[in-house]
Design a protein around this motif. Structure first.
Motif, mmCIF file in Angstrom:
data_model
loop_
_atom_site.group_PDB
_atom_site.id
_atom_site.type_symbol
_atom_site.label_atom_id
_atom_site.label_comp_id
_atom_site.label_asym_id
_atom_site.label_seq_id
_atom_site.Cartn_x
_atom_site.Cartn_y
_atom_site.Cartn_z
ATOM 1 N N LEU A 123 -9.961 -3.917 4.812
ATOM 2 C CA LEU A 123 -8.786 -4.718 4.449
ATOM 3 C C LEU A 123 -7.494 -3.937 4.300
ATOM 4 C CD1 LEU A 123 -10.289 -7.254 1.874
ATOM 5 C CD2 LEU A 123 -10.035 -7.478 4.342
ATOM 6 N N ASN A 179 -6.610 -10.736 -3.684
ATOM 7 C CA ASN A 179 -6.255 -10.103 -4.957
ATOM 8 C C ASN A 179 -5.685 -11.112 -5.938
ATOM 9 O OD1 ASN A 179 -6.478 -7.296 -5.933
ATOM 10 N ND2 ASN A 179 -4.306 -7.544 -6.462
ATOM 11 N N VAL A 232 -3.341 -1.001 -4.182
ATOM 12 C CA VAL A 232 -4.317 -1.623 -3.281
ATOM 13 C C VAL A 232 -5.698 -0.991 -3.450
ATOM 14 C CG1 VAL A 232 -4.856 -2.210 -0.893
ATOM 15 C CG2 VAL A 232 -2.468 -2.171 -1.648
ATOM 16 N N PHE A 242 -9.490 -2.624 -5.369
ATOM 17 C CA PHE A 242 -10.855 -2.685 -4.849
ATOM 18 C C PHE A 242 -11.846 -2.077 -5.841
ATOM 19 C CE2 PHE A 242 -8.569 -2.360 -0.616
ATOM 20 C CZ PHE A 242 -8.760 -3.690 -0.281
ATOM 21 N N TRP A 254 -11.449 -5.897 -8.788
ATOM 22 C CA TRP A 254 -12.444 -6.755 -8.152
ATOM 23 C C TRP A 254 -13.807 -6.674 -8.833
ATOM 24 C CZ3 TRP A 254 -11.783 -7.376 -2.151
ATOM 25 C CH2 TRP A 254 -10.442 -7.685 -1.863
ATOM 26 N N TRP A 273 -5.735 -8.989 1.839
ATOM 27 C CA TRP A 273 -5.840 -8.391 0.508
ATOM 28 C C TRP A 273 -4.982 -9.141 -0.498
ATOM 29 C CZ3 TRP A 273 -1.748 -6.191 -2.277
ATOM 30 C CH2 TRP A 273 -2.101 -5.653 -3.509
ATOM 31 N N ARG A 275 0.846 -1.195 0.000
ATOM 32 C CA ARG A 275 0.000 0.000 0.000
ATOM 33 C C ARG A 275 0.885 1.250 0.000
ATOM 34 N NH1 ARG A 275 -2.494 0.019 6.179
ATOM 35 N NH2 ARG A 275 -0.777 1.141 7.158
#
Length: 421
Positions: free
Chosen positions: A78, A89, A137, A141, A145, A85, A36
């Motif tokens: 998360l 992922n 990161v 999301f 995803w 994650w 991150r």
């Protein structure tokens, strides 16, 4: 679309090895490279629950900024648990590649071979797009995803095998989750509604498809109906495009073409591969001479645009992308005219989700990740073209093409490692 029996012919050991290499690569990258960021959205979501509950955070986001309720929930929960994650992922990348392979290759390749090929082609899309949409990161999301879930939700509309209630429940949940991303929702509705209408007309529409589309519609309505979207619109006009409200519909249309033309960027090897396959196939196809010349000209313009992005005007590049869509339809129609229509329409919808960014004041401020959905549509179209390459030029031509894609993928992996070092 037709999904004939897969041609296995000794491909299974190689396919298993490719999938194993894919998993190892993903795991190593997620453990040793991807992390991150200390600022921006990663820092915001990491601290989101420090002084409030998840419910209060989501309510504030919904009323003041975004309707992406489940996406925001995953990000808030998360970002302080990166190991979770990383695991999820990796699974999302595999899920996306498996769904893209099923939609692109159909059953012409086995599931392992198709997934491995789709993974190699995934790395051929522009590096900034993949980096911001899948490896960052917060970006994962919001882009990887929902796109993976949306692709999985579209598979049953084209792969018409029998599914049980639990499989349909998972598909419906995936479609509902994916609808919380605006571009993915537009793509699912643009493809799903005509497909469901066609299934109904041909008396093949089942209860599962109806429930799926209802789930997509309801959840998309919840997302698009968020009060915070209007507040965000006003804020983003001030931050990104103060004169946005003064633009006419024509201005926004031209702006959409300029955004679409950014697909032909220097690192888009996927576009070069698709153009190369289309050129080879069009020379073998029985299409009219004028159509062939148009397809060849469009592919030549796109390759030039990739090599020298600033050489051609954006409107000309966008027109060449339209030619690419038409060319794919013309090539596929020799096998199945109905499938050709769906293939061309699907790619056009994917490109349309990117052009639709012209309706947002963040059209120049959202970054390269907004091209992710369009690039995935191009990936699926490229898979279909490579199926034709395999059928018309033989397994060796297909293997050489995929070998080139694997080399690019390997170089891109090294690039990510070097960038993080």
């Amino acid at each position: 679309m037709r999904f004939p029996t897969p041609q296995r012919g000794g491909e299974r050991p190689t396919a298993l090895a490719a999938c194993a290499a894919m998993l190892v690569t993903l795991c190593v990258l997620h453990v040793a490279v991807f992390d991150r960021k200390p600022d921006y959205d990663d820092a915001y979501f990491a601290a989101a629950l420090d002084h409030q509950t998840l419910g209060a955070f989501l309510l504030e986001r919904y009323m003041r900024w975004s309707g992406r309720l489940p996406i925001d929930a995953f990000a808030a929960l998360l970002l302080d648990h990166l190991w979770i994650w990383r695991i999820v992922n990796v699974a999302m990348v595999v899920w996306l590649c498996a769904s893209a392979a099923r939609l692109g290759f159909g059953r012409r390749l086995g599931p392992f071979a198709g997934t491995g090929c789709a993974f190699a082609l995934l790395w051929c899309m522009p590096s900034p797009v993949l980096r911001d949409a899948a490896w960052w990161v917060s970006g994962s999301f919001n882009y990887l995803w929902p796109t993976a879930a949306g692709l999985a939700a579209m598979v049953p509309l084209f792969d018409r095998r029998t599914r049980g209630p639990w499989a349909w429940a998972g598909i419906v949940l995936a479609g509902g989750f994916a609808a919380y991303h605006e571009q993915v929702a537009l793509a699912m509705l643009g493809i799903g509604l005509p497909r469901v209408a066609w299934l109904w007309r041909t008396k093949r529409l089942g209860r599962g498809e109806v429930v799926l589309m209802v789930s997509i519609l309801v959840n998309a309505a919840i997302n698009f109906g968020a009060p915070g979207i209007q507040h965000r619109y006003v804020v983003e006009i001030g931050n990104f495009y103060p004169t946005f409200d003064q633009l006419t519909l024509w201005d926004k249309g031209v702006l959409g073409l300029e955004v679409l033309a950014k697909l032909a960027r220097s690192s888009n090897v996927l576009l070069v591969l698709s153009c190369g396959a289309l050129v080879a196939l069009s020379l073998r196809a029985t299409m009219p001479r004028g159509a062939r010349i148009g397809v060849l000209a469009a592919c030549a313009l796109l390759v030039v645009a990739v090599i020298a992005p600033k050489l051609l005007p954006p409107v000309l590049v966008a027109c060449a992308l339209v030619g690419l869509v038409a060319g794919i339809g013309l090539v596929v129609q020799e096998d199945d005219r109905r499938e050709a229509v769906w293939r061309a329409w699907t790619l056009a919808v994917g490109f349309g989700t990117l052009a639709a960014m012209a309706m947002s004041p963040t059209v120049h401020g959202s970054g390269s990740r907004t091209s992710f959905v369009a690039c995935i549509a191009l990936l699926i179209a490229t898979c279909r073209l490579l199926v034709e390459v395999r059928a018309r030029f033989g397994q060796r031509a297909f293997a050489w093409t995929m070998g080139a894609a694997c080399v690019v993928a390997l170089l891109r992996v090294f690039e990510e490692v070097a960038k993080a070092a």
